[in-house]
Design a protein around this motif. Sequence first.
Motif, PDB file in Angstrom:
ATOM      1  N   PRO A 114       0.792  -1.236   0.000  1.00  9.59           N
ATOM      2  CA  PRO A 114       0.000   0.000   0.000  1.00  9.59           C
ATOM      3  C   PRO A 114       0.822   1.283   0.000  1.00  9.59           C
ATOM      4  CG  PRO A 114      -0.734  -1.489   1.720  1.00  9.59           C
ATOM      5  CD  PRO A 114       0.513  -2.069   1.160  1.00  9.59           C
ATOM      6  N   ASN A 115       2.054   1.241   0.512  1.00  4.33           N
ATOM      7  CA  ASN A 115       2.845   2.460   0.627  1.00  4.33           C
ATOM      8  C   ASN A 115       4.022   2.520  -0.335  1.00  4.33           C
ATOM      9  OD1 ASN A 115       1.339   3.673   2.765  1.00  4.33           O
ATOM     10  ND2 ASN A 115       2.167   2.120   4.105  1.00  4.33           N
ATOM     11  N   PHE A 116       4.048   1.594  -1.312  1.00  2.00           N
ATOM     12  CA  PHE A 116       5.118   1.614  -2.307  1.00  2.00           C
ATOM     13  C   PHE A 116       4.608   0.928  -3.564  1.00  2.00           C
ATOM     14  CE2 PHE A 116       9.217   0.657  -4.255  1.00  2.00           C
ATOM     15  CZ  PHE A 116       9.917   1.823  -3.997  1.00  2.00           C
ATOM     16  N   PRO A 117       4.827   1.511  -4.725  1.00  2.00           N
ATOM     17  CA  PRO A 117       4.279   0.921  -5.962  1.00  2.00           C
ATOM     18  C   PRO A 117       4.964  -0.400  -6.319  1.00  2.00           C
ATOM     19  CG  PRO A 117       5.636   2.855  -6.458  1.00  2.00           C
ATOM     20  CD  PRO A 117       5.539   2.768  -4.971  1.00  2.00           C
ATOM     21  N   PRO A 118       4.309  -1.214  -7.144  1.00  2.00           N
ATOM     22  CA  PRO A 118       4.919  -2.481  -7.567  1.00  2.00           C
ATOM     23  C   PRO A 118       6.193  -2.231  -8.378  1.00  2.00           C
ATOM     24  CG  PRO A 118       2.628  -2.323  -8.300  1.00  2.00           C
ATOM     25  CD  PRO A 118       2.988  -1.019  -7.689  1.00  2.00           C
ATOM     26  N   LEU A 119       7.154  -3.138  -8.235  1.00  2.00           N
ATOM     27  CA  LEU A 119       8.386  -3.047  -9.009  1.00  2.00           C
ATOM     28  C   LEU A 119       8.144  -3.449 -10.461  1.00  2.00           C
ATOM     29  CD1 LEU A 119      10.810  -4.673  -6.414  1.00  2.00           C
ATOM     30  CD2 LEU A 119      10.353  -2.247  -6.780  1.00  2.00           C
ATOM     31  N   ALA A 120       7.159  -4.335 -10.645  1.00  2.00           N
ATOM     32  CA  ALA A 120       6.795  -4.777 -11.991  1.00  2.00           C
ATOM     33  C   ALA A 120       5.350  -5.262 -11.954  1.00  2.00           C
ATOM     34  CB  ALA A 120       7.717  -5.902 -12.458  1.00  2.00           C
ATOM     35  N   THR A 121       4.711  -5.225 -13.113  1.00  2.00           N
ATOM     36  CA  THR A 121       3.363  -5.773 -13.237  1.00  2.00           C
ATOM     37  C   THR A 121       3.354  -6.722 -14.434  1.00  2.00           C
ATOM     38  OG1 THR A 121       2.724  -3.812 -14.503  1.00  2.00           O
ATOM     39  CG2 THR A 121       2.143  -3.829 -12.180  1.00  2.00           C
ATOM     40  N   ALA A 122       2.613  -7.799 -14.288  1.00  2.00           N
ATOM     41  CA  ALA A 122       2.532  -8.801 -15.358  1.00  2.00           C
ATOM     42  C   ALA A 122       1.095  -8.898 -15.823  1.00  2.00           C
ATOM     43  CB  ALA A 122       3.020 -10.151 -14.849  1.00  2.00           C
ATOM     44  N   GLY A 123       0.930  -8.864 -17.091  1.00  2.00           N
ATOM     45  CA  GLY A 123      -0.375  -9.033 -17.730  1.00  2.00           C
ATOM     46  C   GLY A 123      -0.110  -9.723 -19.050  1.00  2.00           C
ATOM     47  N   THR A 124      -0.578  -9.122 -20.117  1.00  2.00           N
ATOM     48  CA  THR A 124      -0.239  -9.674 -21.425  1.00  2.00           C
ATOM     49  C   THR A 124       1.232  -9.415 -21.742  1.00  2.00           C
ATOM     50  OG1 THR A 124      -0.993  -7.635 -22.465  1.00  2.00           O
ATOM     51  CG2 THR A 124      -2.566  -9.475 -22.335  1.00  2.00           C
ATOM     52  N   GLN A 125       1.810  -8.469 -21.013  1.00  2.00           N
ATOM     53  CA  GLN A 125       3.251  -8.227 -21.110  1.00  2.00           C
ATOM     54  C   GLN A 125       3.783  -7.843 -19.736  1.00  2.00           C
ATOM     55  OE1 GLN A 125       4.293  -4.608 -23.321  1.00  2.00           O
ATOM     56  NE2 GLN A 125       2.103  -4.177 -23.461  1.00  2.00           N
ATOM     57  N   MET A 126       5.082  -8.032 -19.530  1.00  2.00           N
ATOM     58  CA  MET A 126       5.732  -7.681 -18.272  1.00  2.00           C
ATOM     59  C   MET A 126       6.199  -6.234 -18.358  1.00  2.00           C
ATOM     60  SD  MET A 126       6.824  -8.696 -15.253  1.00  2.00           S
ATOM     61  CE  MET A 126       7.014 -10.439 -15.229  1.00  2.00           C
ATOM     62  N   ILE A 127       5.802  -5.422 -17.367  1.00  2.00           N
ATOM     63  CA  ILE A 127       6.235  -4.027 -17.314  1.00  2.00           C
ATOM     64  C   ILE A 127       7.102  -3.859 -16.071  1.00  2.00           C
ATOM     65  CG2 ILE A 127       5.515  -1.627 -17.142  1.00  2.00           C
ATOM     66  CD1 ILE A 127       2.851  -2.492 -18.442  1.00  2.00           C
ATOM     67  N   LEU A 128       8.374  -3.596 -16.282  1.00  2.00           N
ATOM     68  CA  LEU A 128       9.345  -3.417 -15.204  1.00  2.00           C
ATOM     69  C   LEU A 128       9.545  -1.925 -14.965  1.00  2.00           C
ATOM     70  CD1 LEU A 128      11.423  -4.729 -13.283  1.00  2.00           C
ATOM     71  CD2 LEU A 128      13.084  -4.528 -15.146  1.00  2.00           C
ATOM     72  N   HIS A 129       9.374  -1.504 -13.727  1.00  2.00           N
ATOM     73  CA  HIS A 129       9.567  -0.094 -13.362  1.00  2.00           C
ATOM     74  C   HIS A 129      10.991   0.051 -12.840  1.00  2.00           C
ATOM     75  CE1 HIS A 129       5.265   0.390 -13.924  1.00  2.00           C
ATOM     76  NE2 HIS A 129       5.098  -0.676 -13.163  1.00  2.00           N
ATOM     77  N   GLU A 130      11.933   0.213 -13.766  1.00  2.00           N
ATOM     78  CA  GLU A 130      13.362   0.205 -13.433  1.00  2.00           C
ATOM     79  C   GLU A 130      13.746   1.307 -12.464  1.00  2.00           C
ATOM     80  OE1 GLU A 130      16.195  -0.559 -16.516  1.00  2.00           O
ATOM     81  OE2 GLU A 130      14.643  -1.474 -17.774  1.00  2.00           O
ATOM     82  N   ASN A 131      13.045   2.428 -12.480  1.00  2.00           N
ATOM     83  CA  ASN A 131      13.366   3.531 -11.576  1.00  2.00           C
ATOM     84  C   ASN A 131      13.120   3.161 -10.107  1.00  2.00           C
ATOM     85  OD1 ASN A 131      10.567   3.505 -12.290  1.00  2.00           O
ATOM     86  ND2 ASN A 131      10.345   5.514 -11.325  1.00  2.00           N
ATOM     87  N   LEU A 132      12.359   2.095  -9.851  1.00  2.00           N
ATOM     88  CA  LEU A 132      12.074   1.677  -8.479  1.00  2.00           C
ATOM     89  C   LEU A 132      13.036   0.594  -7.976  1.00  2.00           C
ATOM     90  CD1 LEU A 132       8.182   1.480  -8.708  1.00  2.00           C
ATOM     91  CD2 LEU A 132       9.582   3.348  -7.811  1.00  2.00           C
ATOM     92  N   LEU A 133      13.859   0.068  -8.862  1.00  2.00           N
ATOM     93  CA  LEU A 133      14.773  -1.000  -8.480  1.00  2.00           C
ATOM     94  C   LEU A 133      15.966  -0.446  -7.717  1.00  2.00           C
ATOM     95  CD1 LEU A 133      14.804  -3.075 -11.794  1.00  2.00           C
ATOM     96  CD2 LEU A 133      13.364  -3.392  -9.770  1.00  2.00           C
ATOM     97  N   LEU A 134      16.455  -1.223  -6.781  1.00  2.00           N
ATOM     98  CA  LEU A 134      17.649  -0.835  -6.033  1.00  2.00           C
ATOM     99  C   LEU A 134      18.889  -1.189  -6.840  1.00  2.00           C
ATOM    100  CD1 LEU A 134      16.612  -2.128  -2.485  1.00  2.00           C
ATOM    101  CD2 LEU A 134      16.541   0.217  -3.335  1.00  2.00           C
ATOM    102  N   ARG A 135      19.957  -0.435  -6.613  1.00  2.00           N
ATOM    103  CA  ARG A 135      21.216  -0.741  -7.279  1.00  2.00           C
ATOM    104  C   ARG A 135      21.789  -2.054  -6.743  1.00  2.00           C
ATOM    105  NH1 ARG A 135      24.311   4.069  -5.561  1.00  2.00           N
ATOM    106  NH2 ARG A 135      22.435   4.811  -4.619  1.00  2.00           N
ATOM    107  N   THR A 136      22.625  -2.693  -7.521  1.00  2.00           N
ATOM    108  CA  THR A 136      23.294  -3.917  -7.087  1.00  2.00           C
ATOM    109  C   THR A 136      24.210  -3.581  -5.918  1.00  2.00           C
ATOM    110  OG1 THR A 136      23.246  -4.720  -9.354  1.00  2.00           O
ATOM    111  CG2 THR A 136      24.774  -5.818  -7.842  1.00  2.00           C
TER     112      THR A 136
END
Length: 135
Positions: free
Chosen positions: A22-44
């Motif tokens: 509820p307090n942070f958006p999904p990192l990715a969503t899957a439907g007919t295609q996978m949508i990755l929100h790269e700006n939300l990913l942490l660095r290695t």
Amino acid sequence: KLLRGNRSVKLRSDGLDAFDSPNFPPLATAGTQMILHENLLLRTPRKPLKVLTKFESSVLVIRLIPGFQDDTLGFVIENTDQLKALVLDLYGMGNAPGRKSSLIEVLKKAIAKDVVVAITSQCVQVSVLQLNFEF
């Protein structure tokens, strides 16, 4: 949805959508295609993962409800020397019955015994206003 684990909570006991963030958006969503929100990913990480194996178990979590008896918490605080932290799960934005001076006195006793007092909210989608609490 791909959720960040430390931001995820279980909202329902059944179904494939039992978890949400509820307090942070999904990192990715899957439907007919996978949508990755790269700006939300942490660095290695630059360093290897350090797994902590010792945790403090002398923590008491109290969920306040209307009519909560402060003397019950006071009894615990006064009669234990092992308590290291007290987590109060309060109403709304982290508010408690402010006019109850007896609760404030119990919390002052806990702090005097070097017990860490933390405040959380029972609401899933809210921030706790820490400025409201000074003892």
